[in-house]
Design a protein around this motif. Structure first.
Motif, PDB file in Angstrom:
ATOM      1  N   THR A 144       0.897  -1.111  -0.052  1.00 31.82           N
ATOM      2  CA  THR A 144       0.118  -0.163   0.092  1.00 31.82           C
ATOM      3  C   THR A 144       0.600   1.308  -0.048  1.00 31.82           C
ATOM      4  O   THR A 144       0.408   2.451  -0.496  1.00 31.82           O
ATOM      5  N   LEU A 147       1.461   1.914  -3.586  1.00 29.57           N
ATOM      6  CA  LEU A 147       0.173   2.603  -4.071  1.00 29.57           C
ATOM      7  C   LEU A 147      -0.051   3.840  -3.706  1.00 29.57           C
ATOM      8  O   LEU A 147      -0.278   4.715  -4.946  1.00 29.57           O
ATOM      9  N   VAL A 148       0.165   4.311  -2.452  1.00 25.58           N
ATOM     10  CA  VAL A 148       0.091   5.770  -2.038  1.00 25.58           C
ATOM     11  C   VAL A 148       1.044   6.610  -2.962  1.00 25.58           C
ATOM     12  O   VAL A 148       0.677   7.650  -3.450  1.00 25.58           O
ATOM     13  N   ALA A 151      -0.075   7.141  -6.274  1.00 24.08           N
ATOM     14  CA  ALA A 151      -1.289   7.899  -6.319  1.00 24.08           C
ATOM     15  C   ALA A 151      -0.876   9.388  -6.293  1.00 24.08           C
ATOM     16  O   ALA A 151      -1.330  10.108  -6.911  1.00 24.08           O
ATOM     17  N   ALA A 155      -1.571  12.109  -9.369  1.00 20.37           N
ATOM     18  CA  ALA A 155      -2.253  13.357  -9.153  1.00 20.37           C
ATOM     19  C   ALA A 155      -1.630  14.299  -9.613  1.00 20.37           C
ATOM     20  O   ALA A 155      -2.076  15.621 -10.394  1.00 20.37           O
ATOM     21  N   LEU A 158      -1.095  14.514 -13.373  1.00 26.88           N
ATOM     22  CA  LEU A 158      -2.332  14.811 -14.045  1.00 26.88           C
ATOM     23  C   LEU A 158      -2.658  16.060 -14.062  1.00 26.88           C
ATOM     24  O   LEU A 158      -3.181  16.766 -15.052  1.00 26.88           O
ATOM     25  N   VAL A 159      -2.462  16.645 -12.690  1.00 28.55           N
ATOM     26  CA  VAL A 159      -3.006  18.227 -12.754  1.00 28.55           C
ATOM     27  C   VAL A 159      -2.051  19.008 -13.117  1.00 28.55           C
ATOM     28  O   VAL A 159      -2.230  20.254 -13.683  1.00 28.55           O
TER      29      VAL A 159
END
Lengths: 163, 100
Positions: A144, A147-148, A151, A155, A158-159
């Motif tokens: 995890t 995973l974080v 992420a 994010a 993307l932005v």
């Protein structure tokens, strides 16, 4: 006393959830979802999951909902109105579906479960959780973290794309 | 002691409310919030079982669900911002570029 606390906060969470579902302005939805998560944190605490109640308040009501609040305020969804005739049509179709789902879940969950509760609240203690997390569930915990990280990077990528 | 069925019934009601919200809302942020509500309803069921079976594993799963929900919220909100930049609306029905 325990019953009073349970039914009060269960009622609060259901009413707040109804507000989230049927609200017309997204910002009220965000605020009532915070209320719902707070009421559920009380229920977690009542079930002896003290660590998770704290995490619910800090991570969910604190971090995630603040993120929602930022995006809602940034994008200003109040500036647009959704056509209401289509909304009525979907609501008429969606209500029986949701009622059927609720009946199905109640039917599945409401059978008599064996109650092995022995009274003491050892399970929610932070030492117990930490021992399980870093001994039996060490590999999922490490996965995890990847995973974080993915992420966060996702994010930002993307932005930040400037074109 | 509140019986386990009451916790599970509350969990089922909240889950169904979240599903209803995903179906009837056209505002993409509201839909996303209803998904979070469904995740939380499942968390409540996990913790109720964990308490009444006196096992920690349910709480560990709730911990992982929360981590995944945080990651999902970060990426999902980034996608919502991108969608809004592209279409200047939050209406999900405008996200029809894959539909012919």
């Amino acid at each position: 006393m325990e019953h009073v606390v349970f039914y009060f906060f269960a009622g609060v969470s259901v009413i707040a959830a109804l507000t989230v579902v049927f609200q017309s302005t997204a910002i009220y939805g965000v605020l009532s979802l915070i209320v719902c998560f707070g009421a559920m944190a009380v229920l977690f605490f009542q079930l002896g999951a003290h660590f998770l109640a704290a995490i619910q308040v800090i991570v969910y009501a604190g971090a995630i909902m603040v993120l929602f609040l930022f995006v809602t305020m940034l994008l200003d969804p109040e500036s647009e109105r959704f056509p209401s005739n289509r909304l009525v049509k979907t609501t008429i179709l969606a209500l029986p579906v949701a009622a059927f789902l609720a009946l199905l879940l109640l039917q599945a969950l409401a059978e008599s479960w064996p109650t092995l509760d022995v009274g003491q609240e050892q399970t929610g203690r932070i030492e117990t959780i930490a021992a399980y997390l870093f001994r039996d569930y060490l590999l999922p915990f490490e996965i995890t973290s990847i995973l974080v990280l993915a992420a966060i990077v996702g994010a930002v990528v993307l932005v930040k794309r400037s074109d | 002691m509140v019986p386990i069925t009451h916790y599970l019934m509350l969990s089922a009601i909240l889950f169904a409310l979240g599903a209803l919200g995903v179906l009837i809302n056209r505002n993409i942020i509201s839909m996303f919030m209803c998904v979070e509500l469904m995740l939380n309803a499942v968390n409540l069921a996990f913790i109720a079982f964990s308490r009444f079976l006196n096992q920690v594993d349910g709480q560990i799963f709730v911990f992982f669900v929360m981590i995944v929900a945080a990651a999902e919220a970060a990426v999902g909100l980034a996608l919502i911002v991108l969608f809004f930049r592209d279409k200047s609306t939050l209406d999900v029905d405008q996200a029809n570029s894959l539909k012919w």
